[in-house]
Write an enzyme that holds these catalytic residues in place. Structure first.
Site, PDB file in Angstrom:
ATOM      1  N   HIS A 277       0.889  -1.325  -0.177  1.00  0.00           N
ATOM      2  CA  HIS A 277      -0.021  -0.150  -0.008  1.00  0.00           C
ATOM      3  C   HIS A 277       0.878   1.246   0.136  1.00  0.00           C
ATOM      4  O   HIS A 277       0.453   2.316  -0.266  1.00  0.00           O
ATOM      5  CB  HIS A 277      -0.852   0.045   1.021  1.00  0.00           C
ATOM      6  CG  HIS A 277      -0.352   0.518   2.650  1.00  0.00           C
ATOM      7  ND1 HIS A 277      -0.052  -0.352   3.495  1.00  0.00           N
ATOM      8  CD2 HIS A 277      -0.309   1.726   3.088  1.00  0.00           C
ATOM      9  CE1 HIS A 277       0.295   0.161   4.500  1.00  0.00           C
ATOM     10  NE2 HIS A 277       0.368   1.274   4.317  1.00  0.00           N
TER      11      HIS A 277
ATOM     12  N   ASP B 195       0.098  -7.488   1.861  1.00  0.00           N
ATOM     13  CA  ASP B 195       0.458  -6.199   1.991  1.00  0.00           C
ATOM     14  C   ASP B 195       1.948  -6.433   1.792  1.00  0.00           C
ATOM     15  O   ASP B 195       2.714  -5.970   2.767  1.00  0.00           O
ATOM     16  CB  ASP B 195      -0.171  -5.596   3.056  1.00  0.00           C
ATOM     17  CG  ASP B 195       0.153  -3.884   2.906  1.00  0.00           C
ATOM     18  OD1 ASP B 195       0.446  -3.842   1.788  1.00  0.00           O
ATOM     19  OD2 ASP B 195       0.009  -3.322   3.951  1.00  0.00           O
TER      20      ASP B 195
ATOM     21  N   SER C 165       4.279   2.478   8.191  1.00  0.00           N
ATOM     22  CA  SER C 165       3.893   1.504   7.237  1.00  0.00           C
ATOM     23  C   SER C 165       5.081   1.049   6.448  1.00  0.00           C
ATOM     24  O   SER C 165       5.979   1.801   6.060  1.00  0.00           O
ATOM     25  CB  SER C 165       2.771   2.143   6.264  1.00  0.00           C
ATOM     26  OG  SER C 165       1.638   1.870   7.060  1.00  0.00           O
TER      27      SER C 165
ATOM     28  N   ASP D 244       2.999   0.340  19.974  1.00  0.00           N
ATOM     29  CA  ASP D 244       2.130   0.100  18.798  1.00  0.00           C
ATOM     30  C   ASP D 244       3.088   0.791  17.837  1.00  0.00           C
ATOM     31  O   ASP D 244       3.698   1.758  17.989  1.00  0.00           O
ATOM     32  CB  ASP D 244       0.896   0.365  18.752  1.00  0.00           C
ATOM     33  CG  ASP D 244       0.121  -0.388  17.540  1.00  0.00           C
ATOM     34  OD1 ASP D 244       0.666  -1.243  16.909  1.00  0.00           O
ATOM     35  OD2 ASP D 244      -0.979  -0.229  17.284  1.00  0.00           O
TER      36      ASP D 244
END
EC number: 3.4.21.-
Length: 264
Positions: free
Chosen positions: A68, A113, A209, A203
């Protein structure tokens, strides 16, 4: 914001709400500052001059990232910054000569992904730049084992990006428990793994990403998506490298051969 689902398309620089999928541009929450020598495989994937995603150096000419992050754009839109603790300066910049993303990836499911970037000029290894091994095909991380996630993403949900590389340590979460947490709206597939703390607070988040999740000094996951950031009820979701290792190896070979043959 509809259902509080933040969709961050780092490659476009857009944020929008969606009732379908809380996809990536994930960040480090609850982490600590580190220097690049502690994660010399970490790279910044830059889109038209600005940091957009993380990536992982797995060979002198190959970066692994999330599909992505690079889907639908040309290789020349990207450059890679290596060897720097900062995403906006220092280190070395390398052009991306070609790329491939998994043909079965789509934004609706976030399954598969994964993407690879080929660098026409291989990087120079040193203290601040080094490749990392990938986990073996179909290998598994035991539930509760510690994993390490690094990146330059947001330090809190809806917050800004840090200038210095961040690291967070999170345990691997049982897939069934993760699937139950996201059910019935989102599916956890065999090509995903989950990590986080039961109490939340740690997290990956927007801006991370495509970056690495490392287990026992090997690349085991790719920062992919999650609902919010560091929420106790929703672990971070990562692309499972061991489930896609064969695709990665095959396409690394294909990209290299493609450009060797072009020389003749």
């Amino acid at each position: 914001m509809t259902n509080s689902l933040l969709i961050c398309f780092t490659i476009l620089g857009l944020a929008a709400s969606s009732p379908t999928k809380p996809i990536g541009d994930i960040r480090i929450v609850g982490g600590e500052d580190i220097v690049i020598t502690e994660a010399p495989y970490q790279v910044s994937v830059m889109f038209r001059g600005a940091h957009s995603c993380g990536g992982t150096l797995v060979a002198a000419d190959i970066v692994v990232t999330a599909a992505h992050c690079v889907m639908s754009f040309a290789p020349e839109d990207y450059r890679i910054r290596v060897g720097s603790s900062f995403h906006q300066r220092d280190g070395m910049l390398y052009d991306v000569g070609d790329l491939a993303w998994h043909p079965d990836f789509n934004f609706a499911s976030m399954d598969n992904d994964i993407a690879i970037l080929w660098l026409p000029k291989p990087v120079m290894f040193g203290d601040t730049v080094e490749a990392i091994e990938m986990v073996e095909t179909n290998s598994e991380i035991p539930d509760g084992d510690i994993t390490i996630v690094t990146g330059w993403g947001h330090m809190e949900e809806g917050g800004g990006n840090p200038s210095v590389l961040q690291r967070v340590i999170v345990p691997k979460i049982n897939e069934a428990a993760c699937a139950e947490a996201y059910s019935p709206i989102y599916a956890i597939t065999p090509r995903m793994l989950c990590a986080g703390t039961p109490e939340g607070g740690k997290d990956a988040c927007q801006g991370d990403s495509g970056g690495p999740l490392v287990h026992k000094k090997k690349l085991a996951g790719i920062v992919s998506w999650g609902l919010g950031c560091a929420r106790p009820e929703y672990p971070g979701v990562y692309t499972k490298v061991s489930a896609l290792r064969e695709w990665v190896d095959e396409n690394i070979t294909n990209l290299r051969l493609k450009h060797i043959l072009r020389r003749f």
